[in-house]
Design an enzyme around this catalytic site. Structure first.
Site, mmCIF file in Angstrom:
data_model
loop_
_atom_site.group_PDB
_atom_site.id
_atom_site.type_symbol
_atom_site.label_atom_id
_atom_site.label_comp_id
_atom_site.label_asym_id
_atom_site.label_seq_id
_atom_site.Cartn_x
_atom_site.Cartn_y
_atom_site.Cartn_z
ATOM 1 C CD GLU A 1 37.311 42.493 37.585
ATOM 2 O OE1 GLU A 1 36.489 41.744 38.154
ATOM 3 O OE2 GLU A 1 37.884 43.434 38.161
ATOM 4 C CG ASP B 1 43.759 43.906 40.805
ATOM 5 O OD1 ASP B 1 42.998 43.947 39.831
ATOM 6 O OD2 ASP B 1 43.663 44.683 41.776
ATOM 7 C CG HIS B 2 44.477 47.027 37.991
ATOM 8 N ND1 HIS B 2 43.899 47.905 37.119
ATOM 9 C CD2 HIS B 2 43.636 46.941 39.043
ATOM 10 C CE1 HIS B 2 42.761 48.347 37.613
ATOM 11 N NE2 HIS B 2 42.564 47.767 38.781
ATOM 12 C CE LYS C 1 43.790 53.296 44.328
ATOM 13 N NZ LYS C 1 43.326 51.978 43.869
#
Length: 521
Positions: A284, A176-177, A326
């Site tokens: 993605e 991710d990221h 968050k």
């Protein structure tokens, strides 16, 4: 564990033909039991520790690393750790234990298990939500650093959870990221089946502050071939998205889109051809961690240029209007969010991918919209609030420790000042957030209900886990011990938490109040 007792259990398993109601050993986790041509494998939990047990042909024993073993005729009974070598041997026998592609699934859900303990409970929930593909191994480099884990740890912990729960219908693993080539390569070599390319460093949101004259000057300073192509392709052109929506580029729309996004487009093209295609990855793209919302014109330009370069993405995360902070619900005008989400979804459908919603934890106010509008499917990412569900266990079982964790977090919030943007930072400075001295054993549960205190605790997970005194962890071991001792309670909290998300996305409830009333009731 007595091996003779385990041998009796194996005999019962072999005679049971899949019905393990008469299995007396409560340390054997029944969903993990797998029988393969008279070879038996399962997870044993004893004294809050999990082990792999196998009863296999003796000539196969070198495939495994054993702690104890016992030969019986041409078979060997063994106990082994849940480690890399034993996982590889299990994956060779049961390929559903390995992560796979989410391609072809309409609905996919990311679950960032920061502690490596939540996937078992999540999978029990997803057995009841069979149309949704779980992406378990989802972590960013930042999260790995803060938790002291690696991509390999994340993938292996998730894979063991898959085996433990006997979850045979497929799961994904998301690097991710990731931003640079080192991070991408690291994710691939660790077994991630998906990467989320974070383009924050390739975006230029500052161009929106330029005057029309400044913007025009900067745009026309590009090579003539670019200026001519972009003007010819987009300027004053109207692009039909569907029967009710279209996008038309004014001069400013075009110049902003080019100057803000074209570097990111070139980076996406490079990563796609260098990594995604050769390694058959799910792809993605994330443009959400930037200061400026993605306009429909920005999105259309980005998607169009990717298409012209033959880049195929599974999902794309725009920067939505409003705030996805968050650990708390969506902040912003929900009606405006719906209007703009409809536009983003239509553009995604036109170009053949799905919208991805990042920082999706607890955004209960907009899930019904996302589920209703996204007829072609959605991807939602959650992560940090699994940590908060772990703290819910701490609050229930050791409230004094919970008070200590909050006091430390409150007093050291500057640790994460450069990592996260969240309202609680400023509210603490203004004295608007519950002070540690006001937390008692009677009201400690409030810390996980109030938005500000949730954010304080959420963002400080790395500082809490890594704090040391006299070369020893101050909190880490206590936290893990409590979670291991109370695995069932942790699972209950996790399932309720994620069920609220899924039920709204699937349209089972109309709004936030309904789903909360259902589960709290």
């Amino acid at each position: 564990m007595n091996l003779d007792t385990l041998l009796n259990d194996v005999e019962v398993i072999l005679d049971a033909n899949g019905n393990y109601d008469n299995l007396e050993n409560s340390d054997i986790y029944v969903p993990s039991i797998k029988v393969d041509r008279k070879n038996v494998y399962f997870i044993l939990k004893s004294n809050n520790k999990k082990k792999l047990v196998g009863f296999i042909d003796t000539d196969l024993i070198n495939d495994f690393e054993t702690i104890e073993s016992k030969e019986v005729a041409n078979k060997t009974l063994f106990i082994g750790k849940l480690n890399s070598k034993n996982l590889k041997a299990i994956e060779e026998r049961f390929n559903w234990v390995e992560p796979t592609s989410r391609h072809g699934y309409k609905y996919t859900f990311g679950l960032g298990d920061r502690l490596g303990l939540a996937s078992q409970a999540h999978l029990r929930l997803f057995k009841a939500h069979k149309d949704i593909f779980p992406v378990l191994g989802q972590q960013s480099i930042r999260e790995l650093i803060l938790t002291g884990r690696t991509f390999s740890d994340v993938v292996e912990d998730a894979a063991w959870a898959v085996f433990e729960e006997g979850y045979t219908t497929g799961w994904g693993a998301d690097g991710d990221h990731v931003k640079n080539d080192f991070e991408i390569d690291y994710a691939i070599k660790s077994g991630e089946t998906m990467i989320t390319l974070d383009l924050t460093e390739d975006l230029h949101p500052e161009v929106v502050t330029l005057s029309d004259e400044e913007l025009d000057e900067k745009f026309n300073a590009l090579d003539e071939e670019f200026v001519n192509r972009f003007n010819k392709t987009y300027l004053n052109q109207e692009f039909k998205i569907n029967d009710t929506l279209s996008v038309k580029f004014t001069k400013r729309d075009l110049e902003e889109s080019v100057l803000m996004y074209y570097d990111a487009i070139l980076r996406s093209v490079f990563v796609y051809n260098r990594y995604v295609v050769p390694f058959n990855l799910d792809f993605e793209i994330s443009v959400d961690e930037t200061s400026e919302p993605t306009s429909p014109e920005n999105h259309y330009f980005f998607a169009s240029e990717l298409s012209l370069n033959n880049v195929v993405v599974e999902t794309l995360a725009p920067r939505f209007y409003g705030e996805f902070q968050k650990a708390i619900d969506y902040i912003g005008d929900v009606n405006r969010f719906e209007k703009e989400y409809i536009e983003h979804q239509a553009i995604a459908e036109k170009f053949g991918y799905r919208i991805s919603v990042h920082s999706g934890s607890d955004k209960l106010s907009v899930y019904e919209i996302i589920g209703r509008v996204s007829k072609k499917g959605w991807h939602v990412k959650t992560a940090g609030t699994n940590w908060l569900e772990a703290l819910r266990v701490i609050a229930a079982k050791d409230p004094e420790l919970m008070i200590d964790l909050y006091k430390f977090s409150y007093e050291n919030l500057d640790d994460v000042a450069n990592m996260y943007v969240f309202n609680a930072q400023e509210n603490v400075k203004k004295g608007l957030v519950m002070k540690p001295e006001d937390v008692t054993l009677d009201n400690v549960h409030v810390l996980l209900q109030d938005d500000d205190t949730r954010q304080v605790l959420h963002t400080m997970y790395g500082s809490i886990l890594n704090l040391k005194s006299s070369y020893k962890y101050v909190y880490r071991n206590q936290i893990f011990n409590i979670l291991h001792e109370n695995e069932d309670l942790y699972g209950q909290y996790l399932n309720t938490h994620i069920a609220e998300h899924l039920d709204l996305l699937e349209g089972k409830f109309k709004n936030k109040d309904e789903v909360i009333a259902h589960y709290e009731g």
